[in-house]
Design an enzyme around this catalytic site. Structure first.
Site, short mmCIF file in Angstrom:
data_model
loop_
_atom_site.label_atom_id
_atom_site.label_comp_id
_atom_site.label_asym_id
_atom_site.label_seq_id
_atom_site.Cartn_x
_atom_site.Cartn_y
_atom_site.Cartn_z
CG HIS A 83 -1.82 -1.19 1.29
ND1 HIS A 83 -3.00 -1.28 0.58
CD2 HIS A 83 -1.69 -2.37 1.96
CE1 HIS A 83 -3.57 -2.44 0.83
NE2 HIS A 83 -2.79 -3.12 1.66
CB ALA A 88 12.67 -19.90 11.89
CE LYS A 140 17.13 -3.06 0.52
NZ LYS A 140 18.36 -2.25 0.77
#
Length: 203
Positions: free
Chosen positions: A114, A159, A165
């Site tokens: 968003h 984990a 990126k």
């Protein structure tokens, strides 16, 4: 360009569009049925996934519950992909996963974002960027992969990592934000966990 077409263009669009909501609901109905299957319904699950996903190869196993905005409609799995409980795919655009990749419990693959500008978020605008995960990867429990990320073949994501990126092939990467810890190396041919040696004769 319609809002439906903008799903895959990277442009900002209105996800509450009537056509989008109508098509998405059909997919979510299929997803609901998949999540309601019994553990013994393995063949039924396989057939359902073929109708739900854009592509899914042989011998893939997804442990319900599966969560997906479009029920897998824009998801491309190779063969022998395994997903433990609670895989979440925000599949508002395409997600590509190579052969033999494994997902630990509660992994999130999120293609949607968003705008930072509040006035645009007030109107619930969003954009989508595809995710590409290579062959023979392992994403540990609770890992999160964000929009537009590519993870190279054979890499391991620790984990709880948040992958913001691209991650190259053949590495172990961990953290928030996720960064390369090291390359996969000769020691990994000898030890599978800490000081636990691989007994090739028993494999």
């Amino acid at each position: 360009m319609t809002n439906m077409e903008k799903l895959h263009s990277g442009d900002i669009y209105a996800p509450g569009d009537e056509e989008i909501m109508r098509e998405q609901l059909k997919c979510l109905e299929k997803l609901y049925d998949f999540n309601m299957t019994r553990p013994s319904d393995t063949e039924k699950r396989e057939e359902m996934l073929k109708s739900m996903f854009a592509e899914i190869g042989e011998n893939c196993y997804i442990e319900p519950p599966l969560h997906a905005n479009w029920g897998g409609r824009f998801v491309h799995f190779g063969k022998n992909v395994y997903a433990n409980f609670g895989l979440t795919m925000v599949d508002d655009t395409e997600i590509f996963v190579g052969d033999g990749t494994m997902f630990g419990p509660n992994v999130i693959l999120a293609t949607a974002g968003h705008p930072i500008l509040p006035v645009l978020r007030e109107k619930q605008y969003q954009f989508n960027m595809s995710i590409h995960i290579g062959k023979n990867c392992w994403l540990g429990a609770g890992a999160v992969v964000l929009p537009g990320v590519t993870i190279g073949d054979n890499s391991v994501i620790g984990a709880g990592s948040v992958v913001t990126k691209d991650i190259p092939a053949n590495v172990v990467a961990v953290g928030n934000p996720c960064k390369v810890l090291r390359e996969i190396n000769d020691r990994d041919r000898e030890f599978y966990f800490r000081d636990k040696k691989i007994n090739y004769e028993e494999l």
